[in-house]
Structures are given as C-alpha cells and as structure tokens.
Design an enzyme around this catalytic site. Sequence first.
Site, PDB file in Angstrom:
ATOM      1  N   TYR A 346     -13.653   1.897  -2.962  1.00  0.00           N
ATOM      2  CA  TYR A 346     -12.341   1.571  -3.507  1.00  0.00           C
ATOM      3  C   TYR A 346     -11.955   0.127  -3.164  1.00  0.00           C
ATOM      4  O   TYR A 346     -12.222  -0.355  -2.072  1.00  0.00           O
ATOM      5  CB  TYR A 346     -11.291   2.524  -2.933  1.00  0.00           C
ATOM      6  CG  TYR A 346      -9.998   2.560  -3.713  1.00  0.00           C
ATOM      7  CD1 TYR A 346      -9.879   3.343  -4.851  1.00  0.00           C
ATOM      8  CD2 TYR A 346      -8.908   1.809  -3.313  1.00  0.00           C
ATOM      9  CE1 TYR A 346      -8.698   3.384  -5.575  1.00  0.00           C
ATOM     10  CE2 TYR A 346      -7.723   1.833  -4.028  1.00  0.00           C
ATOM     11  CZ  TYR A 346      -7.619   2.626  -5.156  1.00  0.00           C
ATOM     12  OH  TYR A 346      -6.450   2.652  -5.875  1.00  0.00           O
ATOM     13  N   GLU A 380      -2.306   1.829  -1.324  1.00  0.00           N
ATOM     14  CA  GLU A 380      -3.447   2.463  -1.975  1.00  0.00           C
ATOM     15  C   GLU A 380      -4.640   2.642  -1.045  1.00  0.00           C
ATOM     16  O   GLU A 380      -5.578   3.355  -1.375  1.00  0.00           O
ATOM     17  CB  GLU A 380      -3.857   1.697  -3.228  1.00  0.00           C
ATOM     18  CG  GLU A 380      -4.174   0.227  -3.026  1.00  0.00           C
ATOM     19  CD  GLU A 380      -4.452  -0.461  -4.351  1.00  0.00           C
ATOM     20  OE1 GLU A 380      -5.267   0.048  -5.138  1.00  0.00           O
ATOM     21  OE2 GLU A 380      -3.834  -1.517  -4.598  1.00  0.00           O
ATOM     22  N   LYS A 441     -17.804  -1.327 -16.026  1.00  0.00           N
ATOM     23  CA  LYS A 441     -16.770  -0.852 -15.128  1.00  0.00           C
ATOM     24  C   LYS A 441     -15.967   0.270 -15.755  1.00  0.00           C
ATOM     25  O   LYS A 441     -15.592   0.221 -16.923  1.00  0.00           O
ATOM     26  CB  LYS A 441     -15.831  -2.003 -14.749  1.00  0.00           C
ATOM     27  CG  LYS A 441     -14.574  -1.580 -14.019  1.00  0.00           C
ATOM     28  CD  LYS A 441     -14.886  -1.013 -12.652  1.00  0.00           C
ATOM     29  CE  LYS A 441     -13.646  -0.416 -11.990  1.00  0.00           C
ATOM     30  NZ  LYS A 441     -13.950   0.229 -10.708  1.00  0.00           N
TER      31      LYS A 441
END
Length: 510
Positions: A346, A380, A441
Amino acid sequence: MMAHTFPAATGFLVSAQQGGDRAPGPVFATRGAHEAVAEALRTQTLNAVLVHSGSAENAVARSGDTALVLAGELYNREDLFTLLPAGADARTDAQLLLALLDVYDLHAFRLLNGRFAAAVALGDRVLLATDHAGSVPLYTLPAPGRVLAATEIKALVPATAKAPPSGRPVAEARRVRRVPGVHQVPAGTVLDIDVRTGTAVPTRIWTPPVSRRILPEADATAVVRETLARAVRARTGGSTPLVVLSGGIDSSGVAALAAAHTHGPLDTLSMGTDTSDEFPEARVVATHLGSAHREITVPTADLLGQLPYAIWASESVDADIIEYLLPLTALYRALDGPARRILTGYGADIPLAGMHREDRLPQLDTAVAFDMATFDGLNEMSPVLSGIQGHWSTHPYWDRDVLDLLVSLEAGLKRRHGRDKWVLREAMSALLPRETVTRPKLGVHEGSGTTSSFSLLLSDAGVPDADIHRAKSLVVREIFDRVVVEGLPPAEVSTADAVHQAAARLKETE
C-alpha cells in the site's frame, strides 16, 4: 496472544498532569490486552493505558525525571545505537528512544525511522510525536494542568462527554470532527506542550523532499531495489510475515523481497469479491515465489457492510480514502487464525504518481508534490485497520528512507517509455515474472469492485449519478458520528440506514 515479533504496544491512552488522577477508562478498536501504568515524576504524573502484545513493560521507559510510552516500532535501531555512549541501556525501542532524548532532547525524533506514536513527560513538558508519515495516528486534548493523548480518537471522547473541555488550540493541527478540543498531531511533528498552561509548540521533524535527484537509469533502479529491500527486511520480524498480494507491481515487489528474507515459504494472501478479483494475477506471483498462498472471497453485500468497521478503525471522514481502505478492512476481518505481522504494498502510488495517467512531466511532478503535501490526517496507513482483528500491519513503501528516495526522483524516472512507476518496475524486473512487471495499474478498490458496488448501492437508493460522490461523503460522515463520536459498536450501525439517510438529505436540498 500475539507473536513475540509484535511491537510491545500497539496503542495507548496517556494522561500527563499536575497531580495524581488516573487516566480515563480506555476505549480502543485495536484488539489486545490492556495494562495501566503510572510514573510519578517531580512535577507531574504520567498515567497510561497500553494496548499490548504481552510485553507492555517494554513499551515504557523511565530515567530520572523523564518517562515515556511508545506504541509501534523503530526500523533503524542499528544506526541509532551508534549515537549512544558505550554501555547505554537500550534493549527495547522505548529505552533506545529515552537514551536518545537524553542526548538530543526533542530533536531525537528527527533521527527515527519507524512506525510509532510516543508520549514523553519531562519536567513541566509533555512531548507528543508521531512518525514521519503519521502512520500511527495520535490525538491530543491539551488543557492547563493536564494533557491527554491517545492513538485513537474514541479513547478521548469520554473525557469530552461530561463537560465542555477547556482544551487549548494547537497550531498547525487539524481539529477532530465533533469532538471538542481534540486535535490530531501532524505527521512528522513533535508537539512540545507546557503541562501547566496546556500551550503547544509544534516542531517539524520531517517534511517530504521538494528537490529532485537526477540519476542514470541503472543507478536509479539499483538504489530503489536496495532501499526497498532494507525496508522490507526491517519489517519481517522474527517469524514468517504475511504479505497481502494483489498481483500488481507494488505488492508483488514487497512479496519478492520478503521471500528473500524469510526462512521457508512466504505466506501470501489475496482478497476478492463475488463481482471482481485479481486472483489469477496474484497466483502468477505466488507460484513464481513458491509462497503458501490463500484466497479469500468476500460477498459484495458483506463488503459494503464493513463500512462501519473501516471508519471505526481508520477514524477518517474522507470518502475516497474509505473506499481504498474498505477491501483491506474486510480482508483483515476475514483472516482467521493467530495474529500475524502483515506487510502490504500500500502507498507506492503516492510518491511514484501511480494513479496519474500523465505523460507530461511537469504535471506529473505537480501531482506528486500535491499528494505528498495533502496525505496528512487521512489515516490510510493506520495500524488499527488490521489491529481490530489483532494483527500488526506495516507498509514498506512509506518507510522514511524509501519515501525520501522515491519522492525525490525526477519525474522522468517515474513515467518513462510510456510506463507508469517505471523505476519500480525496472527495479523488480529480475525478481518477478514479466507479465507482473508490465501489468497496468489497478487500485485495490477497483480490483475488488468496491467503487462500483458503493456507487450502485447509492444509485439503488435513488441518488442521481451527479450526486454520488457527495452522497458517499455524507454516508461516511454519518457513520463516523455514530461509531467514533457516539461510541456505538460498528456491528450496531447499518450501512443501508446511512445510505438512505444520505439520499434523504440530498433530496431535501434539491
């Protein structure tokens, strides 16, 4: 009980005050045992409740008139040891930080590469700090004679419920929605608070680089691979980590580097829904690495029902971020078995502009600069997302050294030969199958069908297409108010009810 490779503490509630009152009772989403500690200093008392993994004493350090608590972990311990005098007692991360504070005062935080939040009481001061990226969120309610701080907003809400708080404003800090007096400590910042007056002075300890490095292709790919490899190695711990694998270049690169530092097969895990998944792409990588691989399918209806848990854990009110975090929350909650150390891919898109389909380099670099300037407070990277199930997650692409490198690379290394994240793809090309290196992506919220499913849920409730994004924000704020501000358990909060309320509010404004 969590594995011994976990941080000594994964969260805390701290009260530093003149006098000896205890800290308020803890309310955490993070799963773990709770332990209360108290350190009576010359002019103040530090009380804390720790969420811990079986070794809470290792999260606390005391020397003379200074005491601290640390949630999280440091990744550059070996370098930090070289700064200490011979014979310094620094067996734990908390002791190491305490020894550095004795030498550098608050400037010790400029030296740290880690995933942490810390509270330090010394003299008449309280230092509150979170890591360079704010990846362990930290909140504070400072007032004359008493400073409260916690790694979750909900742990501070009881202190504001009985009477309006007399908290002081905090310069440069974001106020928390509907929780009076509570501010979020900015990423890469130490708040130096006078416990007598409650006044806070912020000191920046890290900022994203704004200059850009020019490197030949071969040098750039080599340093990216080496720097990322160090970050992965520092996070693997003493046992086999679990890597969340989508089959994209970001998570696959982390998996390949983790496999090189793991004894025996690496553990990998992929998540999809009944409408969308990336299982075939992830299997290619798992087969190539010989990992012990699992696939978890979460029905779409169940995925959207996880919204209260994602908001409860992240304490974010940004609808776009919640969409990104929803699949991860569902994955962590569906992960059975013992608590694990989890690595993810991430965050790579932010320093590498991976979500921007842009060939013009000035615009690409503008996007990187903007995203790095606006990530703070979105939460996040919060470890609470996995912590609600008892796991500890960490993100190598947001290692301090990795960020310093990736952000600073000139834009032509990020978009080159028509390929996004070119330098990362080239750096990983010898470790992964070609089809993985060249795969376009796809965001985790896209690969899992989260965005389309959330939009469809609102459409079915009568929300026009033009109002979908606004409606998502209303849904997220409504759920935030219930699970964070009002303290309702997420199991008692209905996503469907929040959607219908948002739809009704939009109709009222037409």
